[in-house]
Design an enzyme around this catalytic site. Structure first.
Site, mmCIF file in Angstrom:
data_model
loop_
_atom_site.group_PDB
_atom_site.id
_atom_site.type_symbol
_atom_site.label_atom_id
_atom_site.label_comp_id
_atom_site.label_asym_id
_atom_site.label_seq_id
_atom_site.Cartn_x
_atom_site.Cartn_y
_atom_site.Cartn_z
ATOM 1 C CG ASP A 1 26.189 -6.553 54.035
ATOM 2 O OD1 ASP A 1 26.551 -6.531 52.844
ATOM 3 O OD2 ASP A 1 25.078 -6.958 54.396
ATOM 4 C CG HIS A 2 29.850 -5.474 49.340
ATOM 5 N ND1 HIS A 2 29.773 -6.838 49.546
ATOM 6 C CD2 HIS A 2 29.217 -5.239 48.173
ATOM 7 C CE1 HIS A 2 29.117 -7.388 48.543
ATOM 8 N NE2 HIS A 2 28.764 -6.462 47.706
ATOM 9 C CG HIS B 1 24.095 -8.685 50.497
ATOM 10 N ND1 HIS B 1 25.116 -8.201 51.287
ATOM 11 C CD2 HIS B 1 24.702 -9.386 49.506
ATOM 12 C CE1 HIS B 1 26.282 -8.583 50.800
ATOM 13 N NE2 HIS B 1 26.053 -9.313 49.717
#
Length: 507
Positions: free
Chosen positions: A190-191, A253
């Site tokens: 998950d960047h 996110h």
């Protein structure tokens, strides 16, 4: 979790294999991230990259295609000499993700790369592909023996979100991955967790004696987490029509940020110790009943509008590839309760949306009012004294600000809110222009899984969201579109907080 700095150790000698190497993610994010790591002297001399995709080309033409764009995606930090020194370490092979013979050819190529570049047989497989290929690629890698770790060699696999589209598919994906790779080999990226300011939340909380003691229900009134995007869906209609804001943003996110904000102090910064505490938070969220879905969730879809500069902005339903009667949500806000001692009675509000007023991501910690008995006279003359508010800015303008009350100079006793502001760019010489992929790829090369999601974490998230998905599926929205592009979202989202006497902090 290792900070990227001059004191960081060099990553392990490795061959990075990118499936989907001809795609946009590779060109815009992955290759620039590897270049930036090389720029920071964090990669060993014995490192190489192999691109694997269905597009027919050889290594020379692939290098040329990357060279034409790399400088624009790296930006001002690009150094042509460094690119020229390393471009020969990039290889490419065309192949079919479903074809077992392609993996045998890949295996042969990797042996060649090991011989030419001096890499010791460590392989990192990055799946920059549609999710439908995750299980297939993992299975074929296992069938060819490329998943096997022996004689000190490691094999790791990275997959991008989405990790399923509901609870059933998430469990199915985890089951299929575990048939081919062990959990310690799987890195779910998950960047957002790679962003410096998201990581700094833990440093801020646990590294300051004035913060953690008041990070609980005795002092905190409520918490807001916002990820607002000013853009629409761009060219992602086929994906977004299937996903929507809840699956695309909340499931990944925002719940990840929530778990960092609300977690208990871990016993150490060991990866599993941190992820254990994050998963405990997600398990402690009060489940949604069908009735609470109706009262404590808001969904929206943007309609047409005229922007501030006079340009016409299309409604979501008018975007290319979107159905004219689409019921896909482009906005979501939720009211959550966490059933733990630390957060008893503290509401958490999450929101995310496309085509909102501006792009920003932040966490707002609003503290309870101080006792106002001594200020009663001032309150009668000047209305209410604002509560203290801590704002953790994730993007843009990364930093931390604290809003608190002070006396206005003069003979009259009058209170006003003032701002103490910390900006990353003002304090640190190394400006953080990285995308977050640098940190995550580096951590994976080093075997640090702290910032990656574990199988149980993924399933707990979907278990929490499943009742919302079920109710929304059975009761399609009747009022879409219900907020104009360029606004802060639907009016119902404001009412969600107003019922508790709060309001969104908008930028």
């Amino acid at each position: 979790m290792r900070p990227l700095s001059s004191s960081s150790s060099i990553a392990s000698p490795t061959v990075v294999v990118i499936f989907g190497a001809a795609g946009d993610l590779t060109k815009r994010k992955l290759i620039p991230a590897l270049f930036n790591l090389e720029l920071q002297n964090l990669l060993p001399d014995q490192i190489a990259m192999v691109g694997f995709d269905r597009v027919a080309m050889d290594s020379k033409s692939y290098r040329q295609s990357l060279a034409s764009d790399i400088s624009s995606f790296v930006g001002n930090g690009f150094k042509q000499q460094l690119w020229d020194e390393n471009v020969e370490k990039i290889y490419y092979m065309p192949g079919d993700f479903r074809d077992p013979d392609s993996y045998q050819k890949l295996k042969t190529l990797l042996k060649q790369v090991d011989h030419e570049q001096g890499t010791p047989g460590n392989y990192l497989f990055y799946l920059a592909t549609p999710p439908s290929f995750f299980g297939i690629i993992a299975s074929e890698l296992a069938r060819s023996g490329l998943n096997e770790e022996a004689e000190g060699q490691w094999r790791r696999i990275i997959i991008e979100k989405p990790f399923g589209h509901d609870l059933e598919s998430a469990i199915e994906l985890n089951t299929r991955l575990h048939k081919s790779f062990q959990e310690h080999q799987i890195y779910r990226i998950d960047h957002y967790l790679g962003k410096e300011t998201v990581q700094n939340m833990m440093a801020y909380r646990f590294g300051n004696g004035t913060v953690e003691p008041i990070w609980n229900h005795r002092y905190v009134d409520h918490v807001q987490i916002t990820v607002a995007e000013s853009i629409g869906i761009e060219d992602r209609a086929s994906y977004y029509e299937e996903a929507g804001a809840l699956r695309d943003m909340i499931a990944n996110h925002l719940l990840a940020v929530l778990s960092i904000v609300a977690m208990e102090p871990p016993n150490s910064f060991d990866a599993d110790a941190i992820r254990d505490e994050q998963t405990k938070v997600l398990k402690a969220i009060e489940p949604f009943t069908p009735q609470r879905v109706l009262t404590d969730t808001v969904r929206g879809q943007y309609g047409e509008a005229v922007s501030d500069n006079g340009q016409h902005v299309h409604a979501y339903r008018d975007e290319p590839g979107v159905a004219s009667d689409s019921t896909t949500e482009t906005y979501v806000s939720l009211r959550l309760k966490i059933n733990s001692w630390r957060w008893a009675g503290v509401p958490f509000y999450l929101r995310t949306g496309k085509r909102m007023h501006k792009r920003y991501s932040e966490v707002v910690i609003q503290y309870k009012h101080a006792p106002n008995m001594m200020f009663r006279g001032a309150l009668e003359r000047h209305k209410n004294i604002e509560p203290d508010r801590l704002v953790l800015r994730i993007q843009p303008n990364e930093g931390i600000s604290m809003q608190f009350n002070a006396k206005v100079p003069g003979t009259e006793f009058k209170m006003s809110q003032v701002l103490m502001d910390f900006d990353y760019d003002d304090y640190f010489e190394e400006s953080n222009t990285a995308s977050g992929y640098e940190t995550l790829i580096y951590d994976c090369l080093c075997g640090d899984a702290t910032l990656f999601k574990r199988a149980d974490n993924i399933e707990v998230c979907w278990e929490f969201l499943q009742p919302i998905l079920d109710v929304w599926k059975s009761l399609p929205p009747r009022d879409f579109p219900n907020y104009p592009a360029g606004s802060y979202g639907p009016e119902e989202a404001d009412e969600l907080l107003a019922r508790d006497g709060f309001h969104w902090k908008n930028q």
